[in-house]
Design a protein around this motif. Structure first.
Motif, PDB file in Angstrom:
ATOM      1  N   TRP A  27       8.965   0.826   7.544  1.00 36.67           N
ATOM      2  CA  TRP A  27       9.234   1.194   6.161  1.00 36.67           C
ATOM      3  C   TRP A  27       8.922   2.669   5.893  1.00 36.67           C
ATOM      4  O   TRP A  27       9.656   3.361   5.209  1.00 36.67           O
ATOM      5  CB  TRP A  27       8.415   0.309   5.224  1.00 36.67           C
ATOM      6  CG  TRP A  27       8.769   0.508   3.799  1.00 36.67           C
ATOM      7  CD1 TRP A  27       8.103   1.250   2.880  1.00 36.67           C
ATOM      8  CD2 TRP A  27       9.908  -0.021   3.114  1.00 36.67           C
ATOM      9  NE1 TRP A  27       8.735   1.221   1.671  1.00 36.67           N
ATOM     10  CE2 TRP A  27       9.854   0.433   1.794  1.00 36.67           C
ATOM     11  CE3 TRP A  27      10.965  -0.840   3.497  1.00 36.67           C
ATOM     12  CZ2 TRP A  27      10.809   0.103   0.845  1.00 36.67           C
ATOM     13  CZ3 TRP A  27      11.916  -1.171   2.551  1.00 36.67           C
ATOM     14  CH2 TRP A  27      11.834  -0.702   1.239  1.00 36.67           C
ATOM     15  N   THR A  28       7.852   3.174   6.450  1.00 35.00           N
ATOM     16  CA  THR A  28       7.429   4.549   6.188  1.00 35.00           C
ATOM     17  C   THR A  28       8.151   5.575   7.057  1.00 35.00           C
ATOM     18  O   THR A  28       7.920   6.775   6.918  1.00 35.00           O
ATOM     19  CB  THR A  28       5.913   4.684   6.399  1.00 35.00           C
ATOM     20  OG1 THR A  28       5.605   4.255   7.724  1.00 35.00           O
ATOM     21  CG2 THR A  28       5.144   3.860   5.396  1.00 35.00           C
ATOM     22  N   GLN A  35      13.611   7.416   1.016  1.00 37.16           N
ATOM     23  CA  GLN A  35      12.587   6.585   0.374  1.00 37.16           C
ATOM     24  C   GLN A  35      12.821   6.548  -1.134  1.00 37.16           C
ATOM     25  O   GLN A  35      12.711   5.494  -1.770  1.00 37.16           O
ATOM     26  CB  GLN A  35      11.188   7.121   0.689  1.00 37.16           C
ATOM     27  CG  GLN A  35      10.783   6.923   2.133  1.00 37.16           C
ATOM     28  CD  GLN A  35       9.383   7.435   2.422  1.00 37.16           C
ATOM     29  OE1 GLN A  35       8.512   7.407   1.562  1.00 37.16           O
ATOM     30  NE2 GLN A  35       9.169   7.893   3.648  1.00 37.16           N
ATOM     31  N   LYS A  39      13.952   3.253  -3.331  1.00 42.85           N
ATOM     32  CA  LYS A  39      13.186   2.798  -4.486  1.00 42.85           C
ATOM     33  C   LYS A  39      14.083   2.640  -5.719  1.00 42.85           C
ATOM     34  O   LYS A  39      13.922   1.701  -6.495  1.00 42.85           O
ATOM     35  CB  LYS A  39      12.047   3.776  -4.768  1.00 42.85           C
ATOM     36  CG  LYS A  39      11.071   3.283  -5.792  1.00 42.85           C
ATOM     37  CD  LYS A  39       9.824   4.124  -5.809  1.00 42.85           C
ATOM     38  CE  LYS A  39       8.807   3.462  -6.700  1.00 42.85           C
ATOM     39  NZ  LYS A  39       7.492   3.450  -6.177  1.00 42.85           N
ATOM     40  N   ASP A  55       5.044  -4.024   6.862  1.00 43.36           N
ATOM     41  CA  ASP A  55       6.031  -3.545   5.889  1.00 43.36           C
ATOM     42  C   ASP A  55       6.141  -4.520   4.722  1.00 43.36           C
ATOM     43  O   ASP A  55       6.242  -4.100   3.567  1.00 43.36           O
ATOM     44  CB  ASP A  55       7.399  -3.373   6.543  1.00 43.36           C
ATOM     45  CG  ASP A  55       7.449  -2.221   7.519  1.00 43.36           C
ATOM     46  OD1 ASP A  55       6.600  -1.309   7.417  1.00 43.36           O
ATOM     47  OD2 ASP A  55       8.339  -2.229   8.392  1.00 43.36           O
ATOM     48  N   LEU A  58       3.252  -3.975   2.527  1.00 42.11           N
ATOM     49  CA  LEU A  58       3.332  -2.666   1.893  1.00 42.11           C
ATOM     50  C   LEU A  58       4.261  -2.664   0.682  1.00 42.11           C
ATOM     51  O   LEU A  58       3.954  -2.050  -0.343  1.00 42.11           O
ATOM     52  CB  LEU A  58       3.821  -1.625   2.919  1.00 42.11           C
ATOM     53  CG  LEU A  58       3.900  -0.177   2.483  1.00 42.11           C
ATOM     54  CD1 LEU A  58       2.505   0.369   2.185  1.00 42.11           C
ATOM     55  CD2 LEU A  58       4.552   0.658   3.578  1.00 42.11           C
TER      56      LEU A  58
END
Length: 168
Positions: A27-28, A35, A39, A55, A58
């Protein structure tokens, strides 16, 4: 991945269309711009699949219908690989993003200093002929073997002491 999933999330809602994004990377790992786009758009989706439980933890509360489906490991060897074997193995679809051409170049640079080592590439795809031509033009045809997909992938892994993942 991130890019098609963000685009899919911008599609208008329809009763006959269920939009589920699938993140194939951590995910990061996405660049900041993606990102932000994720979102802004993933809240529109009917579902989201992430790669790891980490993930899921998170981002789990940010989205509805989120699941983790990790990469599969299709076998558990009965015995460890013999690390004295002198084979480097790489497996995957023969396409540019897999980086096999770089792996072959790297092997060509070291193979004459290590005459006992060979490289085996298992897979098929649109770059097969190009990779075979590259091997021949580098003069390492006796040291590099490119074979089509194997029916016994576990035996392929067990035949090598090094697995090289050359993906870009």
């Amino acid at each position: 991945g991130v890019y098609p999933s963000v685009l899919m999330a911008t599609l208008p809602r329809r009763r006959s269309l269920v939009r589920i994004a699938c993140e194939h990377n951590a995910w990061t790992a996405a660049p900041l711009i993606w990102q932000i786009l994720r979102k802004a758009t993933y809240c529109r989706l009917e579902g989201l699949v992430v790669l790891t439980k980490k993930d899921l933890e998170l981002v789990g509360e940010q989205y509805r219908n989120i699941f983790s489906i990790p990469n599969a490991r299709s076998f558990y060897p009965e015995y460890p690989t013999n690390v004295r074997k002198t084979r480097i193995l790489s497996i995957g679809r023969l396409e540019s993003k897999k980086g096999f051409n770089f792996l072959i170049d790297a092997f060509a640079q070291i193979c004459w200093d290590r005459p006992e080592w060979d490289l085996k590439v298992v897979g098929d795809g649109p770059l097969r002929k190009d990779l075979e031509d590259q091997v021949e033009s580098l003069g390492i045809g006796s040291r590099v073997c490119i074979v089509r997909t194997s029916a016994d992938i576990q035996a392929e892994y067990q035949s090598a002491s090094i697995f090289a993942l050359a993906s870009l």
